[in-house]
Design a protein around this motif. Structure first.
Motif, short mmCIF file in Angstrom:
data_model
loop_
_atom_site.label_atom_id
_atom_site.label_comp_id
_atom_site.label_asym_id
_atom_site.label_seq_id
_atom_site.Cartn_x
_atom_site.Cartn_y
_atom_site.Cartn_z
N LYS B 42 0.83 -1.21 0.00
CA LYS B 42 0.00 0.00 0.00
C LYS B 42 0.85 1.25 0.00
O LYS B 42 0.68 2.14 -0.82
CB LYS B 42 -0.89 0.07 1.27
N SER B 43 1.80 1.31 0.96
CA SER B 43 2.64 2.51 1.07
C SER B 43 3.45 2.69 -0.20
O SER B 43 3.59 3.81 -0.70
CB SER B 43 3.58 2.40 2.25
N THR B 44 3.96 1.59 -0.72
CA THR B 44 4.78 1.67 -1.93
C THR B 44 3.97 2.30 -3.06
O THR B 44 4.46 3.18 -3.75
CB THR B 44 5.24 0.26 -2.32
N TYR B 157 -2.56 10.27 2.18
CA TYR B 157 -2.41 9.97 3.61
C TYR B 157 -1.84 8.57 3.75
O TYR B 157 -2.41 7.63 3.20
CB TYR B 157 -3.75 9.96 4.32
N ASP B 158 -0.76 8.42 4.50
CA ASP B 158 -0.24 7.08 4.77
C ASP B 158 -0.48 6.72 6.24
O ASP B 158 0.26 7.15 7.11
CB ASP B 158 1.25 7.00 4.44
N GLU B 159 -1.49 5.94 6.49
CA GLU B 159 -1.86 5.54 7.85
C GLU B 159 -1.74 6.68 8.84
O GLU B 159 -1.02 6.57 9.83
CB GLU B 159 -0.99 4.36 8.30
N PRO B 160 -2.45 7.78 8.61
CA PRO B 160 -2.22 8.95 9.44
C PRO B 160 -2.78 8.80 10.85
O PRO B 160 -2.41 9.56 11.73
CB PRO B 160 -2.98 10.06 8.69
MG LIG Z 1 2.97 1.30 5.03
#
Ligand SMILES: [Mg+2]
Ligand SMILES: Nc1ncnc2c1ncn2[C@@H]1O[C@H](COP(=O)(O)OP(=O)(O)OP(=O)(O)O)[C@@H](O)[C@H]1O
Lengths: 298, 373
Positions: B42-44, B157-160
């Motif tokens: 996901k983050s990638t 947003y990355d897991e904010p």
């Molecule tokens: Mg991540």
């Protein structure tokens, strides 16, 4: 392990106090000697309490020892070396940590290895280079059969000669590298998203964050460069213009400056003069970086 | 109009491919949540959109322009990081206004903009503080302010919310939703929390091991999971899944121990006999004196209801029960399952069986009144 034992407590405190006294006695003697006149200081035994000639001695020492000149020289050298070291150390660590290029690790280890080669070990080649800065390049060109007439640049008897060869610092680079490695990657990425380029990031984010690091490095390096003795002695022959405080100190007893037999009260006063700047810098910066460490700049 | 388009986007680290060809069209103003377990990429994917990670293959388009070779600052995205990544030595105002400073906006204008952004976020009184003197929730809002001030095309947003405590997380979720309603900025939001995904998203992208399993509105994902993976991941608890052999003539799935689970033949008119995975929600299971015979294992107390865990043959079944229970482990119980709510999946591939006939569930965004005509 925290021991709560009154006997042990008393013992450790006594030990600490004894060590402190042992450490302070020489300073006390210097101070006492600097505060008497010539006759009193040569009595046997020497008095252990300060006399009333302190300021008189200091001003005599200052004038006769040409300290306005040599202290200024030392200050220029120490500030130049400290500033240069911080600049070079932070920039080279920035390059090693934040840029991806081939041989990066090799570069780091090359710098690191120079930790094992302090100035004293490589003093002869360093002198040779200082006497003719472009010589290594000339040699390299010769090796390839080129003879381009590079100009002569001689750093003997100059501030650049006193400062430049002392600037490279593996310790500082290493310190900065360790610090940069602790800066979270996301901070770099946030700066990238905000539109910051590498130079701006270095100046506006990394350097301010490394304030305490910088203060620590500056303290150590200032004291170290103030106390440099061998190198200035080697390359400065024009002592009237470029002598540093430590070089001058070497001549106060028994020496050509104040005369023979040794005039201890003036010599000790000179000692105090030379000692003051590094002590002040240590006290000032130490406070500052302890404050930096305490405030929760997370 | 599509604001962001991903075309067969791939990412490899060395020989190891971690994102295996993602295709996605995101409309302007849409709130997309990328949902998946840890390490699924996901983050990638998000970082490739942001420009913080190079794109190994494929194309990313933002606002009609291919951005593969563009610097992050040129892409018009703003990002909120999991640990906020605020500049520790700058005040809140300086943090929020830093991108404007870089863009060369004058000090007075900057201050005005910062105050404009800080007001609705409730940060006006903290502008001169350092991030170290703020609570987690306030830092989170500073990070959002820093993203908002640039008036970006896209919010990332990355897991904010994952560093906040449970109550604050709910509160911030509401704020993020409100912010989106107010600004209408296209948003990509990464999380591994399905509740966050269900409550925030216009559409959810469910990822697993670097591939997209399903894209759809929350209700669609919940009601018609396209694979056993999505079915098990969404909902708490996930879909009950039992394996057996389907007998379309009788309209039943014969379980491994011989018991029969009926399904709706109207809904699944064309099914080839053979091995199959059947699924049903715990809410559609009742404890009764008819249905699948099994035994009681234990119950989870939810306050208003209980989740009864039992075994049928050698397969686990969970039922959502309102009444009080008086069972001992090992007691015989029976699970009555609503046949119209039985889902069928191919046993080998885990994909939902094709040829299903049922009205589409109401689209979530239509229910929220968010769809533009
Ligand atoms: Mg991540
Ligand atoms: N710099 C890297 N080098 C090599 N592999 C990486 C790198 N970054 C991520 N990976 C791998 O890529 C995969 C996906 O990582 P990613 O960070 O996108 O996961 P994620 O879905 O965001 O997980 P999480 O929820 O834990 O943040 C992981 O298997 C990870 O090990």
């Amino acid at each position: 392990m925290v021991e709560r034992n009154p006997i042990l407590d008393t013992f450790t405190h006594a030990l600490l106090i004894i060590s402190l006294i042992a450490l302070l006695i020489p300073f006390w003697i210097v101070f006492v000697a600097a505060s008497h006149d010539f006759h009193t200081v040569n009595q046997v035994p020497m008095p252990l309490w300060p006399g009333s000639h302190f300021f008189e001695n200091i001003s005599t020492a200052w004038v006769q020892g040409n300290f306005s000149r040599v202290m200024l020289n030392s200050m220029i050298v120490a500030v130049g070396v400290t500033g240069g070291k911080i600049l070079i150390a932070s920039l080279s660590a920035f390059s090693i940590v934040y840029f991806n290029y081939r041989l990066r690790t090799l570069m780091f280890w090359l710098i690191f290895i120079t930790l094992m080669l302090p100035l004293e070990v490589r003093i002869v080649p360093t002198y040779a280079v200082a006497a003719d800065v472009l010589r290594p390049y000339r040699e390299i060109l010769n090796l390839f059969g080129l003879s381009i007439g590079l100009p002569e640049w001689n750093m003997l008897n100059s501030y650049s000669g006193l400062i430049l060869p002392l600037i490279a610092t593996a310790t500082g680079t290493f310190l900065y590298r360790q610090f940069f490695l602790t800066v979270p990657d996301e901070l770099t990425e946030a700066a990238k998203m905000d539109g910051s380029g590498p130079i701006r990031f270095f100046l506006e984010v990394l350097l301010p964050l490394s304030k305490t690091n910088m203060a620590a490095l500056a303290t150590i390096m200032f004291v170290w460069s103030w106390n440099q003795y061998l190198w200035p002695l080697l390359i400065i022959t024009d002592q009237a213009h470029y002598a540093t405080a430590t070089m001058q100190l070497q001549k106060v007893v028994p020496g050509p400056v104040f005369g023979d037999p040794p005039i201890w009260n003036i010599a000790m006063a000179s000692n105090l003069i030379v000692l003051t700047p590094p002590v002040l810098v240590t006290i000032l910066l130490q406070r500052w970086f302890v404050r930096g460490l305490i405030s929760t700049d997370k | 109009m599509a604001e962001i388009v991903l075309r067969d986007v791939r990412k490899s680290y060395g020989k190891n491919e971690v994102v295996h060809g993602v295709n996605l069209d995101i409309a302007t103003g849409e709130f997309i949540v990328i949902l998946g377990p840890s390490g699924c990429g996901k983050s990638t994917l998000l970082r490739m959109v942001a420009g913080l990670e190079t794109i190994t293959a494929g194309e990313i388009e933002i606002g009609g322009k291919v951005v593969n070779q563009m610097e992050p600052r040129e892409r018009g995205c703003a990002m909120v990081f999991q640990n906020y990544a605020l500049y520790p030595h700058m005040t809140v105002a300086e943090n929020i206004g830093y991108s404007l400073k870089i863009a060369g906006v004058s000090k007075a204008k900057r201050r005005a903009r910062v105050e404009e952004v800080a007001g609705p976020l409730g940060l006006s009184e903290f502008l001169d503080r350092k991030p170290g003197q703020l609570s987690g929730g306030q830092r989170q809002r500073v990070a959002m302010g820093r993203a908002m001030i640039r008036e970006p095309r896209v919010f990332l947003y990355d897991e904010p919310l994952s560093n906040l405590d449970a109550r604050l997380r709910v509160a911030m979720r509401v704020e993020i939703r409100k912010l989106h309603q107010r600004l209408g900025t296209t948003t990509l939001f990464v999380t591994h929390d399905q509740v966050e995904a269900m409550t925030l998203a216009d559409r959810i992208v469910v990822m697993n091991k670097g591939v997209v399993e399903q894209v759809g509105a929350p209700s669609e994902i919940y009601n018609r999971p396209q694979s056993t993976y999505v079915a098990g991941f969404i909902g708490s608890p996930g879909l009950n899944m039992v394996s057996g052999t389907v007998d379309p003539a009788a309209g039943v799935v014969r379980l491994t121990d011989g018991q029969e689970l009926a399904y709706d033949r109207e809904r699944w008119p064309v099914v080839t006999p053979g091995p199959i995975t059947a699924g049903f929600r715990a809410e559609n299971v009742e404890l009764s004196n008819v249905g699948l015979k099994g035994s009681f294992d234990f119950a989870e107390e939810l306050g208003s209801a209980r989740l009864v865990h039992g075994t049928v043959g050698d397969q686990m079944v969970v039922a959502h029960v309102d009444g009080q229970l008086h069972f001992e482990p090992g007691d015989p119980i029976q699970f009555k399952i609503d046949p119209s709510e039985v889902h069928l999946f191919d046993a080998a591939s885990g994909r939902r069986l094709a040829g299903e006939r049922s009205p589409m569930p109401a689209r979530n965004e239509a229910a929220r009144g968010l769809v533009k005509a």
